[in-house]
Write a protein that holds these residues in place. Sequence first.
Motif, PDB file in Angstrom:
ATOM      1  N   LEU A 154      31.928  21.281  18.843  1.00  0.00           N
ATOM      2  CA  LEU A 154      30.955  19.811  18.804  1.00  0.00           C
ATOM      3  C   LEU A 154      31.566  18.324  18.119  1.00  0.00           C
ATOM      4  O   LEU A 154      32.636  18.376  17.090  1.00  0.00           O
ATOM      5  N   ASP A 155      31.310  17.359  19.217  1.00  0.00           N
ATOM      6  CA  ASP A 155      32.669  15.833  18.425  1.00  0.00           C
ATOM      7  C   ASP A 155      31.139  15.866  17.458  1.00  0.00           C
ATOM      8  O   ASP A 155      30.334  14.999  17.438  1.00  0.00           O
ATOM      9  N   MET A 156      31.900  15.836  16.062  1.00  0.00           N
ATOM     10  CA  MET A 156      31.135  15.342  15.344  1.00  0.00           C
ATOM     11  C   MET A 156      31.375  13.427  14.588  1.00  0.00           C
ATOM     12  O   MET A 156      31.325  12.859  13.548  1.00  0.00           O
ATOM     13  N   THR A 157      32.388  12.830  15.035  1.00  0.00           N
ATOM     14  CA  THR A 157      32.654  11.958  14.769  1.00  0.00           C
ATOM     15  C   THR A 157      31.188  10.420  15.415  1.00  0.00           C
ATOM     16  O   THR A 157      31.827   9.875  14.120  1.00  0.00           O
ATOM     17  N   PRO A 158      30.622  11.163  16.029  1.00  0.00           N
ATOM     18  CA  PRO A 158      29.270   9.693  16.083  1.00  0.00           C
ATOM     19  C   PRO A 158      28.235   9.954  14.416  1.00  0.00           C
ATOM     20  O   PRO A 158      28.155   9.194  13.835  1.00  0.00           O
ATOM     21  N   LEU A 159      28.145  11.023  14.374  1.00  0.00           N
ATOM     22  CA  LEU A 159      27.661  11.687  13.028  1.00  0.00           C
ATOM     23  C   LEU A 159      28.330  10.844  11.616  1.00  0.00           C
ATOM     24  O   LEU A 159      27.638  10.593  10.694  1.00  0.00           O
ATOM     25  N   VAL A 160      29.280  11.466  11.570  1.00  0.00           N
ATOM     26  CA  VAL A 160      30.097  10.862  10.632  1.00  0.00           C
ATOM     27  C   VAL A 160      30.329   9.289  10.698  1.00  0.00           C
ATOM     28  O   VAL A 160      30.651   9.097   9.823  1.00  0.00           O
ATOM     29  N   ASP A 161      30.547   8.383  11.721  1.00  0.00           N
ATOM     30  CA  ASP A 161      30.620   7.380  11.803  1.00  0.00           C
ATOM     31  C   ASP A 161      28.954   6.554  11.167  1.00  0.00           C
ATOM     32  O   ASP A 161      28.786   5.656   9.685  1.00  0.00           O
ATOM     33  N   ILE A 162      27.904   7.161  11.957  1.00  0.00           N
ATOM     34  CA  ILE A 162      26.902   6.494  10.727  1.00  0.00           C
ATOM     35  C   ILE A 162      26.750   6.951   9.647  1.00  0.00           C
ATOM     36  O   ILE A 162      26.235   6.755   8.606  1.00  0.00           O
ATOM     37  N   THR A 163      27.232   7.940   9.386  1.00  0.00           N
ATOM     38  CA  THR A 163      27.139   8.730   7.771  1.00  0.00           C
ATOM     39  C   THR A 163      27.386   7.395   7.138  1.00  0.00           C
ATOM     40  O   THR A 163      27.329   6.920   6.189  1.00  0.00           O
ATOM     41  N   PHE A 164      28.670   6.671   7.167  1.00  0.00           N
ATOM     42  CA  PHE A 164      29.641   6.308   5.829  1.00  0.00           C
ATOM     43  C   PHE A 164      29.565   4.631   6.496  1.00  0.00           C
ATOM     44  O   PHE A 164      29.243   4.509   5.136  1.00  0.00           O
ATOM     45  N   LEU A 165      28.785   4.254   7.361  1.00  0.00           N
ATOM     46  CA  LEU A 165      27.913   3.198   8.037  1.00  0.00           C
ATOM     47  C   LEU A 165      26.244   3.318   7.055  1.00  0.00           C
ATOM     48  O   LEU A 165      26.571   1.668   6.174  1.00  0.00           O
ATOM     49  N   LEU A 166      25.973   4.094   6.538  1.00  0.00           N
ATOM     50  CA  LEU A 166      24.524   4.284   5.674  1.00  0.00           C
ATOM     51  C   LEU A 166      25.042   4.757   4.256  1.00  0.00           C
ATOM     52  O   LEU A 166      24.753   3.375   3.789  1.00  0.00           O
ATOM     53  N   LEU A 167      26.253   4.895   4.040  1.00  0.00           N
ATOM     54  CA  LEU A 167      26.671   4.864   2.964  1.00  0.00           C
ATOM     55  C   LEU A 167      27.560   4.037   1.938  1.00  0.00           C
ATOM     56  O   LEU A 167      27.146   3.318   1.284  1.00  0.00           O
ATOM     57  N   THR A 168      28.399   3.466   3.134  1.00  0.00           N
ATOM     58  CA  THR A 168      28.461   1.628   2.574  1.00  0.00           C
ATOM     59  C   THR A 168      27.659   0.927   2.311  1.00  0.00           C
ATOM     60  O   THR A 168      27.249   0.674   1.232  1.00  0.00           O
ATOM     61  N   PHE A 169      26.013   0.928   3.519  1.00  0.00           N
ATOM     62  CA  PHE A 169      25.192   0.448   2.898  1.00  0.00           C
ATOM     63  C   PHE A 169      24.888   0.521   1.495  1.00  0.00           C
ATOM     64  O   PHE A 169      24.108  -0.244   0.724  1.00  0.00           O
ATOM     65  N   PHE A 170      23.937   1.697   1.544  1.00  0.00           N
ATOM     66  CA  PHE A 170      24.286   1.908   0.149  1.00  0.00           C
ATOM     67  C   PHE A 170      24.325   1.599  -0.577  1.00  0.00           C
ATOM     68  O   PHE A 170      24.009   1.593  -2.132  1.00  0.00           O
ATOM     69  N   MET A 171      25.672   1.966  -1.285  1.00  0.00           N
ATOM     70  CA  MET A 171      26.292   1.238  -1.886  1.00  0.00           C
ATOM     71  C   MET A 171      26.641   0.018  -2.131  1.00  0.00           C
ATOM     72  O   MET A 171      26.260  -0.799  -3.186  1.00  0.00           O
ATOM     73  N   PHE A 172      26.605  -0.705  -1.365  1.00  0.00           N
ATOM     74  CA  PHE A 172      26.662  -2.230  -1.653  1.00  0.00           C
ATOM     75  C   PHE A 172      25.450  -2.664  -2.265  1.00  0.00           C
ATOM     76  O   PHE A 172      25.551  -3.967  -3.065  1.00  0.00           O
TER      77      PHE A 172
END
Lengths: 183, 172
Positions: free
Chosen positions: B13-31
């Motif tokens: 299963l290609d996890m790339t889009p999921l990981v992308d979104i997760t990183f994006l959300l993580l960055t948003f919440f961290m900032f």
Amino acid sequence: MAGGGEALGGSKTPRRGKTGKRKAKKRVGFRLDMTPLVDITFLLLTFFMLTTSMITPQTMEMSVPPEMDVQIEVRESELLTIRVRSDGKVFVNMGLDAPSLVTMKELRKIVIDQNIALKNRCIVTLKASGNASYGLVVEILDELNAAEPYIIEGLKRDGINERKRKFTVAPYTPDDDKEVVAL
Amino acid sequence: MSKVKKKRLGFVLDMTPLVDITFLLLTFFMFTAKFRSEAESQQKFVIKRPRTQVDTSKLPEKDLVMIKIGIDTVRLDTAYYISMINEKDVAEFARQMMALNFPNATDRTALFKITDSLWLGKAIEHTRGINPRAVYAIDADRRLPYRWVETAINEMRKRRATSFRFVTDKKQ
């Protein structure tokens, strides 16, 4: 023999180790296990999502006149007094008129009408009893702020483009209480 | 003829889009995450703020002097809690309060609990001395009698702090 081995074997350069016997493998990329990274990322994401609060408090700006010993005389007819009784009832009167009990909606209407009628000269005074709740006082201030755009609009219709807001808070004296106690 | 059964070897299963979104959300919440200040972590009460509809201005992030009026959840008494927001102001304020012999003041205190208007006046005066550009905000519980807020306004007025803010919550 196939591939590079043969080609390299052709040039008679000496090679390290077991020369000529090993096949050069073609690299097809590599696999990196992303599971621990994704685990940690999800963990951090969950932490930040749960600890962040999106509701930030806002503020209501207030300006009160500084304490002065000099008494400033104002015309009674231009003075709109809002009194808040200790039981939370709000009374309004213009000048020396008798105070009348009002609801928040009526209060806003009176403030708008008087400010437009008196063309910026209306002075609004808020006198709240010490026992009235702070929440109610802020609610009244909120109503006064909400009235501002309508006042500005009304004044513009009358040809006045500048709004000069005159507002003050004054102490609720026993005399004020006497005025509204029987109502 | 019987078919040869293929053995299933799992699936990819290609996890790339999921990981992308997760990183994006993580960055948003961290900032966007804000850590609690020293004064907030010393606060032992919850303030139910008055709700308003009109205000949109946010609380300033520097030069702020916060006067909280809250009901202690453990002891059920009402008091003023005064704190400064700039890091160097916090240390200086604590030092000055210690010099004034304020009860229980230490150099680690960021939130000073005051029960009488005399101390409140002194504290306001010192905050003005420490930071002449100080902006005052009153954060009081909506259930409190208005006299608590009136006293704070009067004490500020005496010290020429005539512009201040009421901290409110947005009406839903």
